[in-house]
Write an enzyme that holds these catalytic residues in place. Structure first.
Site, PDB file in Angstrom:
ATOM      1  N   LEU A   1       0.750  -1.138  -0.022  1.00 17.02           N
ATOM      2  CA  LEU A   1      -0.110  -0.023  -0.153  1.00 17.02           C
ATOM      3  C   LEU A   1       0.866   1.187  -0.011  1.00 17.02           C
ATOM      4  CD1 LEU A   1      -2.380  -1.328   2.906  1.00 17.02           C
ATOM      5  CD2 LEU A   1      -2.774  -1.483   0.292  1.00 17.02           C
TER       6      LEU A   1
ATOM      7  N   TYR B   1       0.958  10.798 -11.916  1.00 17.53           N
ATOM      8  CA  TYR B   1       0.731  10.024 -10.889  1.00 17.53           C
ATOM      9  C   TYR B   1      -0.050   8.649 -11.368  1.00 17.53           C
ATOM     10  CZ  TYR B   1      -1.845   7.718  -6.797  1.00 17.53           C
ATOM     11  OH  TYR B   1      -2.461   7.013  -5.666  1.00 17.53           O
TER      12      TYR B   1
ATOM     13  N   PRO C   1     -44.865   8.337  40.783  1.00 18.58           N
ATOM     14  CA  PRO C   1     -45.817   7.118  41.525  1.00 18.58           C
ATOM     15  C   PRO C   1     -47.212   7.559  41.593  1.00 18.58           C
ATOM     16  CG  PRO C   1     -43.930   7.301  42.653  1.00 18.58           C
ATOM     17  CD  PRO C   1     -43.956   8.400  41.767  1.00 18.58           C
ATOM     18  N   GLY C   2     -48.187   6.457  41.099  1.00 19.83           N
ATOM     19  CA  GLY C   2     -49.458   6.857  40.897  1.00 19.83           C
ATOM     20  C   GLY C   2     -50.135   7.510  40.076  1.00 19.83           C
TER      21      GLY C   2
ATOM     22  N   ASN D   1     -11.988   6.750  -5.956  1.00 15.87           N
ATOM     23  CA  ASN D   1     -12.009   7.692  -4.682  1.00 15.87           C
ATOM     24  C   ASN D   1     -12.358   6.838  -3.505  1.00 15.87           C
ATOM     25  OD1 ASN D   1     -11.388  10.315  -5.820  1.00 15.87           O
ATOM     26  ND2 ASN D   1     -13.125   9.537  -7.165  1.00 15.87           N
TER      27      ASN D   1
ATOM     28  N   LYS E   1       1.786   4.841 -11.454  1.00 16.92           N
ATOM     29  CA  LYS E   1       0.935   3.662 -11.094  1.00 16.92           C
ATOM     30  C   LYS E   1       1.017   2.856 -11.981  1.00 16.92           C
ATOM     31  CE  LYS E   1      -0.428   4.485  -6.716  1.00 16.92           C
ATOM     32  NZ  LYS E   1      -0.053   3.549  -5.394  1.00 16.92           N
TER      33      LYS E   1
END
Length: 404
Positions: free
Chosen positions: A64, A119, A310-311, A148, A123
């Site tokens: 890589l 580039y 509560p209740g 990409n 490659k």
């Protein structure tokens, strides 16, 4: 298996090495029979002696390493073609014919706007070197031309528009889009890593190229990840702005499984500063307790927290088209659904607010084996209906099970 990763500190290298370590440590078990014994991480600060040792022992090489933005155009060839030559010569030195994967670029097609790319030329030269090496040694080579890339740990303001947009929007920095209609072919880093794991098992996907278009074919000369996404710059920015607005709108955009939106959302979150990971919510408080909406979606309703004192009884209304799910996570409560009376549409049934909840709790605790608490709620219900058959039946059932 001993695996050499060159360019280990780069974007792809970091993600690949992280997953290889997960496999080695038994944390990633989704790749079947992949045994990772050792990972050789080579990068620009490594020594020639280390590369020499790694090439002697490696069972698989992921190359890589490369140059993306040199100060001098000549450095493209030195960094991309030159290092590949050194790597292959070192493998030859030890007669190591292990498989070698090389990361190339779609620019190596030298098609269209890439025709004059220095580039791309470097490659392309690296690719040809790999194919020549395979012919000379019989070693398997896998040449991947990446489109990409995007995903976590990608460096912003470098060579990835997605990384730059994610970083800048997450940090309230400006972005620049000259043409929102420009379309990109994007490969998500996790999809790429999955393909690299497939390559490690000898299950890579092959392809040919029609210009810059990838054409998957079983006997193709090149290799490719089968999952990519084509999306415009405008669509990317629109999604990112929706993600950014989530703390304000509490609205989660549609992010279906394996969609580009889901992958972009995961990427965006990796760029959020720590102080933005959590955000305040609006709690609506009254005498009965509180109600807080957590998240909403465009198609699947909302998630909220309802705290009742509560209740207290809440509700007493119905929805014509809405389906609600309730879960008691703390304390004790009874949730009841009912249909309006068919004759007079009356909603009130006082039994649901007096003894029925106690009977239900009585049954629940009996099923849990907590017979003393079960008896307590049965007697609470008896305060309303002392002679009801259910009360009497429960007493008979519990009398030999409770602690006197």
């Amino acid at each position: 298996m001993k695996i050499l990763v060159t360019g280990a500190k780069g974007f792809v290298g970091q993600n690949l090495c992280a997953q290889l370590k997960n496999i080695r440590d038994g944390k990633a078990k989704c790749y079947g029979e992949v045994a990772v014994e050792e990972i050789f991480e080579y990068d620009i600060d490594s020594t020639a002696e280390e590369l020499d040792a790694y090439c002697r022992e490696a069972d698989f090489v992921f190359n890589l390493a490369g140059v993306n933005r040199p100060q001098n155009q000549d450095d493209f060839m030195k960094g991309n073609f030159g290092f590949a030559s050194v790597l292959l010569d070192t493998l030859k030195k030890y007669g190591n014919k292990c498989p070698v994967m090389i990361s190339s670029s779609i620019q190596a097609t030298l098609a269209g706007r890439f025709g004059t790319s220095e580039y791309g030329k470097s490659k392309k030269a690296g690719e040809e070197l790999m194919f020549q090496y395979s012919e000379e040694t019989g070693a398997k080579v896998l040449v991947y031309r990446f489109p990409n890339l995007f995903g976590k740990w990608c460096r912003p303001n470098y060579n990835s528009a997605v990384a730059t947009f994610c970083n800048n929007i997450a940090h309230d920095l400006p972005i620049q889009v000259n043409d929102a209609s420009v379309e990109l072919e994007l490969l998500y880093i996790d999809d790429l890593v999955d393909e690299m794991m497939a390559a490690l098992k000898g299950e890579e996907h092959h392809c040919e190229f029609d210009g810059v278009e990838t054409v998957l074919t079983e006997n193709g000369k090149y290799c490719a990840s089968p999952v990519t996404h084509k999306v415009t710059l405008g669509e990317i920015v629109d999604l990112l702005n929706q993600f950014k607005d989530q703390p304000r709108t509490q609205l989660i955009p549609e992010i279906p499984f394996n969609s580009f939106a889901k992958k972009l959302y995961s990427t965006y979150l990796s760029y959020l500063p720590k102080e933005k990971v959590s955000f305040p919510l609006k709690m609506n408080i009254d005498a009965r307790g509180s109600f807080t909406e957590l998240l909403r979606s465009e198609k699947c309703g909302q998630v909220s927290i309802n705290i009742s004192k509560p209740g207290i009884t809440k509700g007493n209304h119905w929805h014509n088209t809405k389906n609600e799910k309730f879960l008691v996570v703390s304390g004790e409560g009874v949730i009841r659904f009912r249909k309006p009376d068919e004759d007079n549409m009356a909603l009130i049934n006082h039994a649901y607010y007096t003894w029925i909840p106690y009977i239900q709790l009585c049954v629940c605790y009996a099923n849990l084996g907590d017979f003393n608490t079960s008896n307590y709620y049965n007697e609470k219900a008896a305060e309303y209906i002392p002679d009801h058959p259910s009360i009497l039946q429960n007493r008979e059932y519990l009398k030999d099970k409770i602690n006197k």
